[in-house]
Design a protein around this motif. Sequence first.
Motif, mmCIF file in Angstrom:
data_model
loop_
_atom_site.group_PDB
_atom_site.id
_atom_site.type_symbol
_atom_site.label_atom_id
_atom_site.label_comp_id
_atom_site.label_asym_id
_atom_site.label_seq_id
_atom_site.Cartn_x
_atom_site.Cartn_y
_atom_site.Cartn_z
ATOM 1 N N LEU A 147 34.115 124.078 -102.619
ATOM 2 C CA LEU A 147 34.810 122.827 -102.905
ATOM 3 C C LEU A 147 33.787 121.823 -103.407
ATOM 4 N N SER A 148 34.159 121.018 -104.384
ATOM 5 C CA SER A 148 33.254 119.979 -104.865
ATOM 6 C C SER A 148 33.949 118.630 -104.786
ATOM 7 N N VAL A 149 33.159 117.577 -104.560
ATOM 8 C CA VAL A 149 33.692 116.220 -104.465
ATOM 9 C C VAL A 149 34.094 115.761 -105.862
ATOM 10 N N ILE A 150 35.340 115.297 -105.985
ATOM 11 C CA ILE A 150 35.812 114.804 -107.276
ATOM 12 C C ILE A 150 36.179 113.321 -107.219
ATOM 13 N N GLY A 151 36.042 112.705 -106.060
ATOM 14 C CA GLY A 151 36.365 111.290 -105.942
ATOM 15 C C GLY A 151 36.598 110.908 -104.491
ATOM 16 N N ASN A 152 37.155 109.728 -104.301
ATOM 17 C CA ASN A 152 37.448 109.215 -102.970
ATOM 18 C C ASN A 152 38.758 108.445 -103.042
#
Length: 172
Positions: A147-152
Amino acid sequence: ENRLGVDFTYYKSVTENQIWKVPVSDVTGYTLAVKNVGKVKNEGFEVSVGASPIRKGNFTWQTNVNWSTDKSIVQELDPENPEMVFTQSVASNTFIIDMAGEQRGQLYSKTARKFVYDPVIHNSKLEQYDGQPYHDRAKDLPRVSELSVIGNVNPNWIAGWDNSFTYKNWSL
């Protein structure tokens, strides 16, 4: 004559022992338990400027502008289970995951990516989207194992503007 006001607030707080549902071993016969866990640090500030530009006879105009920012960092979830994370599914292969050491509300995905513009392979019109997240609606992107961070989900800042107009006993 009390026609202009400024308010500035800075805060730094730690909230502990929030009431959260946490996963438990299936051996117990249950999937979740309600526990007092968690330690979240919040830090931010708010600035507000208010004015009464017009006060004439029976008419008054009051206006207020404010701007604020807040950053919440998960310091600890469950001390008995330090590897625990809270996961909430928001779309196909996209999740909100809270974990110790990270900002609250991080969006993770295996299919959504941040676009990286490459002038060699992309049309120049796509340069404006460099760094922007996009989601694989056509399902043609290869899935990745991590999984990769794509935003908040939390905004970097919020602002507001309020106006009040009063004439005699009427207010808008």
